[in-house]
Design an enzyme around this catalytic site. Structure first.
Site, mmCIF file in Angstrom:
data_model
loop_
_atom_site.group_PDB
_atom_site.id
_atom_site.type_symbol
_atom_site.label_atom_id
_atom_site.label_comp_id
_atom_site.label_asym_id
_atom_site.label_seq_id
_atom_site.Cartn_x
_atom_site.Cartn_y
_atom_site.Cartn_z
ATOM 1 N N HIS A 149 -5.274 -9.070 -8.646
ATOM 2 C CA HIS A 149 -4.198 -8.265 -9.464
ATOM 3 C C HIS A 149 -3.056 -9.183 -9.527
ATOM 4 O O HIS A 149 -2.680 -10.024 -8.765
ATOM 5 C CB HIS A 149 -3.790 -7.076 -8.695
ATOM 6 C CG HIS A 149 -3.420 -7.168 -7.341
ATOM 7 N ND1 HIS A 149 -4.446 -7.421 -6.145
ATOM 8 C CD2 HIS A 149 -2.295 -7.290 -6.731
ATOM 9 C CE1 HIS A 149 -3.922 -7.535 -5.060
ATOM 10 N NE2 HIS A 149 -2.729 -7.564 -5.320
ATOM 11 N N MET A 150 -2.314 -9.075 -10.883
ATOM 12 C CA MET A 150 -1.277 -9.841 -11.100
ATOM 13 C C MET A 150 -0.048 -8.851 -11.008
ATOM 14 O O MET A 150 -0.041 -7.695 -11.603
ATOM 15 C CB MET A 150 -1.551 -10.409 -12.568
ATOM 16 C CG MET A 150 0.056 -11.011 -13.124
ATOM 17 S SD MET A 150 -0.214 -11.525 -14.634
ATOM 18 C CE MET A 150 -1.186 -12.912 -14.420
ATOM 19 N N HIS A 151 0.935 -9.146 -10.261
ATOM 20 C CA HIS A 151 2.213 -8.341 -10.103
ATOM 21 C C HIS A 151 3.114 -8.838 -11.479
ATOM 22 O O HIS A 151 3.365 -10.072 -11.686
ATOM 23 C CB HIS A 151 3.084 -8.539 -8.903
ATOM 24 C CG HIS A 151 2.393 -8.311 -7.572
ATOM 25 N ND1 HIS A 151 2.604 -7.248 -6.986
ATOM 26 C CD2 HIS A 151 1.463 -9.244 -7.022
ATOM 27 C CE1 HIS A 151 1.881 -7.210 -5.836
ATOM 28 N NE2 HIS A 151 0.875 -8.359 -5.969
ATOM 29 N N ASN A 179 -1.280 -13.299 -5.717
ATOM 30 C CA ASN A 179 -1.505 -13.622 -4.336
ATOM 31 C C ASN A 179 -2.864 -13.909 -3.937
ATOM 32 O O ASN A 179 -3.767 -13.169 -4.451
ATOM 33 C CB ASN A 179 -0.907 -12.747 -3.438
ATOM 34 C CG ASN A 179 0.627 -12.518 -3.451
ATOM 35 O OD1 ASN A 179 1.448 -13.440 -3.863
ATOM 36 N ND2 ASN A 179 1.197 -11.234 -3.431
ATOM 37 N N ARG A 233 1.411 1.272 -12.574
ATOM 38 C CA ARG A 233 2.784 0.960 -11.593
ATOM 39 C C ARG A 233 2.456 0.816 -9.954
ATOM 40 O O ARG A 233 1.688 1.735 -9.473
ATOM 41 C CB ARG A 233 3.830 2.235 -11.938
ATOM 42 C CG ARG A 233 4.153 1.998 -13.214
ATOM 43 C CD ARG A 233 5.506 2.945 -13.325
ATOM 44 N NE ARG A 233 5.595 2.984 -14.967
ATOM 45 C CZ ARG A 233 6.075 2.160 -15.751
ATOM 46 N NH1 ARG A 233 6.788 0.878 -15.164
ATOM 47 N NH2 ARG A 233 6.118 2.186 -17.115
ATOM 48 N N ASP A 234 3.042 -0.040 -9.563
ATOM 49 C CA ASP A 234 2.978 -0.520 -7.988
ATOM 50 C C ASP A 234 3.440 0.881 -7.264
ATOM 51 O O ASP A 234 4.520 1.444 -7.648
ATOM 52 C CB ASP A 234 3.582 -1.431 -7.510
ATOM 53 C CG ASP A 234 2.962 -2.186 -6.275
ATOM 54 O OD1 ASP A 234 2.499 -3.112 -5.987
ATOM 55 O OD2 ASP A 234 3.476 -1.296 -5.292
ATOM 56 N N ILE A 235 2.758 1.396 -6.308
ATOM 57 C CA ILE A 235 3.189 2.449 -5.395
ATOM 58 C C ILE A 235 4.345 2.202 -4.578
ATOM 59 O O ILE A 235 4.932 3.218 -4.214
ATOM 60 C CB ILE A 235 1.915 3.043 -4.496
ATOM 61 C CG1 ILE A 235 1.915 4.300 -4.173
ATOM 62 C CG2 ILE A 235 1.699 2.077 -3.445
ATOM 63 C CD1 ILE A 235 0.764 4.920 -3.616
ATOM 64 N N GLU A 261 -3.057 -8.496 0.120
ATOM 65 C CA GLU A 261 -3.545 -7.296 0.828
ATOM 66 C C GLU A 261 -4.562 -6.585 0.168
ATOM 67 O O GLU A 261 -5.512 -5.905 1.202
ATOM 68 C CB GLU A 261 -2.299 -6.272 1.074
ATOM 69 C CG GLU A 261 -1.013 -6.904 1.781
ATOM 70 C CD GLU A 261 0.147 -5.926 1.874
ATOM 71 O OE1 GLU A 261 0.197 -5.219 1.170
ATOM 72 O OE2 GLU A 261 0.983 -6.286 2.574
ATOM 73 N N VAL A 262 -4.777 -6.302 -1.051
ATOM 74 C CA VAL A 262 -5.847 -5.783 -1.678
ATOM 75 C C VAL A 262 -6.756 -6.702 -2.127
ATOM 76 O O VAL A 262 -6.413 -7.582 -3.144
ATOM 77 C CB VAL A 262 -5.265 -4.887 -2.687
ATOM 78 C CG1 VAL A 262 -6.763 -4.104 -3.332
ATOM 79 C CG2 VAL A 262 -4.190 -3.770 -2.237
#
Ligand code: AMP
Length: 120
Positions: free
Chosen positions: A101-103, A88, A30-32, A96-97
């Site tokens: 990663h796939m949201h 992204n 889970r995204d923070i 940013e990271v």
């Protein structure tokens, strides 16, 4: 050699994260800073900084991102209403990271894909 990010530590379970799925190729947590009721990041276990760095040998892991997204969406109960998958890339993409990663974002109507803007 690309520099590791915090995501590598999450994958190795060296720091805490709310991991919802993990296998030999990908990890989902889970995204923070969630942007919707469901906001999960699905990442390849292998460090690949950006989409620009992918190779043919990464195809199994990248394909797994999609199948795992569909599985988590079903588990979260958002599959029928719908959701959005976002990757992204670099500065203009808002990355940013620097570990691909796939949201997976859903659980509310998300509106248009991009904020309306007169700039093209
Ligand atoms: P991006 O802008 O596509 O690179 O997205 C990076 C995402 O990682 C953001 O949505 C952050 O909230 C998320 N994030 C950063 N650090 C962590 C962390 N330790 N655990 C979970 N999500 C994180």
């Amino acid at each position: 050699m690309a520099e590791e990010t915090i995501f590598s530590k999450i994958i190795r379970r060296e720091i805490n994260a709310d991991i919802v799925y993990q296998d030999d190729l990908v990890t989902a947590f889970r995204d923070i800073n969630p942007q919707a009721p469901t906001h999960v990041l699905i990442v390849p276990n292998k460090l690949i900084p950006t989409i620009n760095d992918v190779t043919k040998e990464d195809e199994p892991a990248l394909g797994r991102l999609i199948t795992v997204a569909a599985k988590i969406a079903a588990e979260e109960g958002i599959a029928e209403d719908g959701y959005r998958l976002i990757i992204n890339c670099n500065r203009d993409g808002g990355q940013e990271v620097y570990h691909i990663h796939m949201h997976l974002i859903g659980g509310r109507p998300l509106g248009r894909m991009l904020a309306s803007s007169s700039q093209i």
